[in-house]
Design a protein around this motif. Sequence first.
Motif, PDB file in Angstrom:
ATOM      1  N   TYR A  28      -4.548   7.874   2.015  1.00 18.25           N
ATOM      2  CA  TYR A  28      -3.595   6.793   2.285  1.00 18.25           C
ATOM      3  C   TYR A  28      -2.479   6.778   1.243  1.00 18.25           C
ATOM      4  O   TYR A  28      -1.299   6.632   1.573  1.00 18.25           O
ATOM      5  CB  TYR A  28      -4.301   5.440   2.295  1.00 18.25           C
ATOM      6  CG  TYR A  28      -3.335   4.301   2.549  1.00 18.25           C
ATOM      7  CD1 TYR A  28      -3.014   3.910   3.841  1.00 18.25           C
ATOM      8  CD2 TYR A  28      -2.723   3.637   1.480  1.00 18.25           C
ATOM      9  CE1 TYR A  28      -2.102   2.888   4.081  1.00 18.25           C
ATOM     10  CE2 TYR A  28      -1.812   2.620   1.711  1.00 18.25           C
ATOM     11  CZ  TYR A  28      -1.505   2.245   3.003  1.00 18.25           C
ATOM     12  OH  TYR A  28      -0.590   1.241   3.227  1.00 18.25           O
ATOM     13  N   ASN A  42      -1.380   9.273  -0.601  1.00 20.89           N
ATOM     14  CA  ASN A  42      -0.510  10.421  -0.361  1.00 20.89           C
ATOM     15  C   ASN A  42       0.433  10.172   0.812  1.00 20.89           C
ATOM     16  O   ASN A  42       1.614  10.503   0.768  1.00 20.89           O
ATOM     17  CB  ASN A  42      -1.351  11.676  -0.101  1.00 20.89           C
ATOM     18  CG  ASN A  42      -1.634  12.454  -1.364  1.00 20.89           C
ATOM     19  OD1 ASN A  42      -0.717  12.855  -2.074  1.00 20.89           O
ATOM     20  ND2 ASN A  42      -2.899  12.662  -1.663  1.00 20.89           N
ATOM     21  N   ARG A  43      -0.097   9.557   1.866  1.00 22.58           N
ATOM     22  CA  ARG A  43       0.733   9.274   3.037  1.00 22.58           C
ATOM     23  C   ARG A  43       1.843   8.288   2.681  1.00 22.58           C
ATOM     24  O   ARG A  43       2.990   8.452   3.100  1.00 22.58           O
ATOM     25  CB  ARG A  43      -0.128   8.718   4.170  1.00 22.58           C
ATOM     26  CG  ARG A  43       0.631   8.544   5.485  1.00 22.58           C
ATOM     27  CD  ARG A  43      -0.301   8.163   6.614  1.00 22.58           C
ATOM     28  NE  ARG A  43      -0.761   6.778   6.495  1.00 22.58           N
ATOM     29  CZ  ARG A  43      -1.652   6.229   7.334  1.00 22.58           C
ATOM     30  NH1 ARG A  43      -2.191   6.959   8.300  1.00 22.58           N
ATOM     31  NH2 ARG A  43      -2.023   4.979   7.182  1.00 22.58           N
ATOM     32  N   TYR A  44       1.498   7.282   1.905  1.00 17.63           N
ATOM     33  CA  TYR A  44       2.502   6.298   1.498  1.00 17.63           C
ATOM     34  C   TYR A  44       3.592   6.948   0.646  1.00 17.63           C
ATOM     35  O   TYR A  44       4.787   6.708   0.841  1.00 17.63           O
ATOM     36  CB  TYR A  44       1.837   5.160   0.716  1.00 17.63           C
ATOM     37  CG  TYR A  44       2.817   4.134   0.208  1.00 17.63           C
ATOM     38  CD1 TYR A  44       3.238   3.087   1.020  1.00 17.63           C
ATOM     39  CD2 TYR A  44       3.338   4.208  -1.081  1.00 17.63           C
ATOM     40  CE1 TYR A  44       4.141   2.139   0.557  1.00 17.63           C
ATOM     41  CE2 TYR A  44       4.240   3.279  -1.553  1.00 17.63           C
ATOM     42  CZ  TYR A  44       4.632   2.238  -0.727  1.00 17.63           C
ATOM     43  OH  TYR A  44       5.545   1.314  -1.187  1.00 17.63           O
ATOM     44  N   ASN A  80       4.566  10.026   0.638  1.00  9.32           N
ATOM     45  CA  ASN A  80       5.409  10.875   1.482  1.00  9.32           C
ATOM     46  C   ASN A  80       6.364  10.049   2.344  1.00  9.32           C
ATOM     47  O   ASN A  80       7.501  10.474   2.616  1.00  9.32           O
ATOM     48  CB  ASN A  80       4.532  11.762   2.372  1.00  9.32           C
ATOM     49  CG  ASN A  80       3.788  12.818   1.583  1.00  9.32           C
ATOM     50  OD1 ASN A  80       4.255  13.253   0.536  1.00  9.32           O
ATOM     51  ND2 ASN A  80       2.636  13.229   2.077  1.00  9.32           N
ATOM     52  N   GLU A  81       5.919   8.878   2.782  1.00  8.64           N
ATOM     53  CA  GLU A  81       6.762   8.036   3.628  1.00  8.64           C
ATOM     54  C   GLU A  81       7.938   7.447   2.867  1.00  8.64           C
ATOM     55  O   GLU A  81       9.058   7.384   3.378  1.00  8.64           O
ATOM     56  CB  GLU A  81       5.923   6.913   4.247  1.00  8.64           C
ATOM     57  CG  GLU A  81       4.979   7.393   5.346  1.00  8.64           C
ATOM     58  CD  GLU A  81       4.090   6.274   5.862  1.00  8.64           C
ATOM     59  OE1 GLU A  81       4.107   5.166   5.255  1.00  8.64           O
ATOM     60  OE2 GLU A  81       3.386   6.493   6.850  1.00  8.64           O
ATOM     61  N   ALA A  94      -7.137   8.232   6.355  1.00  6.76           N
ATOM     62  CA  ALA A  94      -6.372   7.216   5.636  1.00  6.76           C
ATOM     63  C   ALA A  94      -6.458   5.851   6.299  1.00  6.76           C
ATOM     64  O   ALA A  94      -6.362   4.817   5.626  1.00  6.76           O
ATOM     65  CB  ALA A  94      -4.911   7.650   5.519  1.00  6.76           C
TER      66      ALA A  94
END
Length: 220
Positions: A45, A47-49, A51-52, A157
């Motif tokens: 999660y 990492n996703r945030y 990247n966003e 995530a």
Amino acid sequence: MIRYTGSNKIKRLGTRHMANTRAFEPQTTNNYDFQITFDAAQKAYINRYINEVGLPAETGHAGTPLGTGSEISERLSVSLRSFTAPEVSLGRIVVPFQNNGLKFAGKPEYGDASVSFQSFIGARSKQILKAWFNLGYDSTTEEGGFAYTFPVGSNNADNAGYKCEGYLLETARNGLVVASWRLVGCWLMSFGLGTFDAEGGHQMISGTLSCDSIEEVSLG
């Protein structure tokens, strides 16, 4: 027990008894580490945030993943400026009878921990904290999260919980760990984006951690 000499004086008036022994080596406040252990779903999660929200290519860190190992925790650890450990206290039960009462120990109460981090542009410590906070409450979706990742061991995530385990490591000046404390059920209650000042200086990020209990970890 207070020890007296034959003349009814306190026995030790100096520091000679403290010399030539490691028993009285001072624990210094700057020799410590505090590590948050994120599980696989929480790391996914975060990492996703990261990247966003992105980062300009000119910084040299755009598109750089934080990794699925311990790198996320390591970035927070290296960025850590100060840590104030929670206080532990026992509640009090009073049993009244006639003109008096007896006092007994009640439920344990664990206070909050205060942390501050040095803000580094490339390390993304501020964004890591925001992502962790989002797991408890995401202001974009206005949804609250679950405490624990389910199922256990998930790397999805969307299944990430907001509670982690935190470890406070007290070290000697040579890095030797002399005491280790586990903060059970640790989560980020609040964090601040920092103070902005025209006079400059390194920006600090403040935060408050809550935990369910504190346990000393065996070094044996």
